[in-house]
Design a protein around this motif. Structure first.
Motif, PDB file in Angstrom:
ATOM      1  N   VAL A 136       1.715  -5.791 -12.211  1.00  0.00           N
ATOM      2  CA  VAL A 136       0.544  -5.136 -12.751  1.00  0.00           C
ATOM      3  C   VAL A 136      -0.816  -5.255 -12.019  1.00  0.00           C
ATOM      4  O   VAL A 136      -1.587  -4.118 -11.894  1.00  0.00           O
ATOM      5  CB  VAL A 136       0.567  -5.549 -14.060  1.00  0.00           C
ATOM      6  CG1 VAL A 136      -0.750  -4.809 -14.722  1.00  0.00           C
ATOM      7  CG2 VAL A 136       1.780  -5.389 -15.021  1.00  0.00           C
ATOM      8  N   SER A 171      -5.113   0.163 -16.016  1.00  0.00           N
ATOM      9  CA  SER A 171      -4.285  -0.786 -15.421  1.00  0.00           C
ATOM     10  C   SER A 171      -4.777  -2.187 -15.357  1.00  0.00           C
ATOM     11  O   SER A 171      -3.836  -3.059 -15.709  1.00  0.00           O
ATOM     12  CB  SER A 171      -3.975  -0.524 -13.968  1.00  0.00           C
ATOM     13  OG  SER A 171      -4.981  -0.425 -13.308  1.00  0.00           O
ATOM     14  N   PHE A 224      -1.745  -2.385  -9.157  1.00  0.00           N
ATOM     15  CA  PHE A 224      -1.959  -1.158  -9.348  1.00  0.00           C
ATOM     16  C   PHE A 224      -3.569  -0.902  -9.340  1.00  0.00           C
ATOM     17  O   PHE A 224      -3.969   0.162  -8.516  1.00  0.00           O
ATOM     18  CB  PHE A 224      -1.746  -0.533 -10.874  1.00  0.00           C
ATOM     19  CG  PHE A 224      -0.217  -0.384 -10.581  1.00  0.00           C
ATOM     20  CD1 PHE A 224       0.458   0.850 -10.338  1.00  0.00           C
ATOM     21  CD2 PHE A 224       0.851  -1.305 -11.168  1.00  0.00           C
ATOM     22  CE1 PHE A 224       1.842   1.192 -10.066  1.00  0.00           C
ATOM     23  CE2 PHE A 224       2.143  -1.064 -10.967  1.00  0.00           C
ATOM     24  CZ  PHE A 224       2.708  -0.138 -10.625  1.00  0.00           C
TER      25      PHE A 224
END
Length: 302
Positions: free
Chosen positions: A188, A229, A191
């Motif tokens: 994650v 994000s 991003f």
């Protein structure tokens, strides 16, 4: 000799390779600590730790080398890459290929000495990064998602490497939640990290036809994706605490660092200025090593 070392460093993207090895080595120590806690091993196996570092560095260096061979003509077009050894003419693609293949085989062999799963994951990482992500960069922003997979594999590789030969009884005893969470945090994180870099370097990337921003341009939608994000990263970084292998320190750091990261991304959304994208980018450089280090110390202290 100085030029050779400089060229080799650029060829393998030394700082990127070091970051990858750092992530893997932290996860290895977490996995070893788990085994010590369960009585499987008496102490950390530092020789395997060194094998992981050497093998991981070589595998990452090989993937970067193949990436540069494939993109050599594109690298000539961009200011940030035109001085790399192959586009600058100081190294042929044939020489780069020999180096890349040698490092790939040696690195994979070293990681395979730890266990088969680690070796296979390293091969998968090279193939996905060099031969799927690399050509996809010019075709679609989905390349960021694809590239985030090999980019998040080092913690998983390091964690599996900690379990040596993975005998059947030990294989069943591994807490895979930890491995998955270590992967997810780095997945994650990439991003906002990728998109901030793509925002900063967008003008240069366009010369080579790279399409890495969500909408392929610096606009509000791309900034929204980046901001969201960073928000998603906060609960993901709290998963170690939720599942009971993270303590107060990682909880506090995840909340504070996540809030700062999100605030900077929110400012990018509001202003959409280059200076704001640079702040998000630099924050991303510090975020992941800080979280991984504190998680390791938190885990070891429990």
């Amino acid at each position: 000799m100085k030029q050779f070392f400089s060229d080799f460093s650029k060829l393998i993207k030394f700082r990127l390779s070091f970051t990858v090895v750092f992530s893997a080595s932290i996860s290895f120590l977490i996995g070893q600590k788990m085994q010590i806690g369960r009585g499987h091993i008496p102490s950390i196996d530092w020789s395997n730790w060194l094998i992981l570092i050497a093998g991981g560095f070589l595998v990452t260096a090989a993937a970067n080398c193949f990436n540069e061979i494939i993109e050599v003509d594109l690298d000539k077009l961009m200011s940030r890459t035109k001085d790399r050894p192959m586009p600058a003419g100081r190294m042929t693609t044939g020489q780069g290929l020999v180096l890349g293949v040698f490092m790939a085989f040696l690195g994979t062999w070293l990681l395979g000495q730890l266990n088969l799963e680690t070796g296979l994951l390293s091969v998968f990482s090279i193939l996905l990064y060099a031969f799927v992500y690399t050509p996809l960069k010019r075709k679609s922003p989905i390349a960021v998602f694809v590239g985030a997979i090999p980019g998040a594999l080092p913690p998983l590789i390091g964690y599996l490497a900690a379990f040596g030969s993975l005998k059947a009884d030990l294989f069943l005893d591994i807490d895979y939640k930890i491995a998955v969470i270590l992967f997810l945090i780095q997945f994650v994180w990439q991003f906002p990290h990728f998109w901030a870099i793509a925002w900063v370097l967008d003008d240069d990337y366009k010369k080579a036809g790279f399409r890495l921003l969500p909408t392929k341009k610096r606009d509000k939608t791309s900034a929204i994706f980046t901001f969201v994000s960073t928000l998603i990263l906060i609960p993901v970084s709290l998963l170690p605490t939720f599942y009971g292998f993270g303590g107060y320190y990682i909880t506090g750091l995840s909340i504070i660092a996540g809030a700062v990261f999100s605030w900077l991304a929110f400012k990018l959304l509001m202003n959409r200025e280059l200076i704001d994208a640079k702040k998000v980018m630099f924050c991303s450089f510090f975020y992941i090593p800080a979280v991984q280090l504190v998680l390791m110390f938190d885990f070891i202290a429990k």
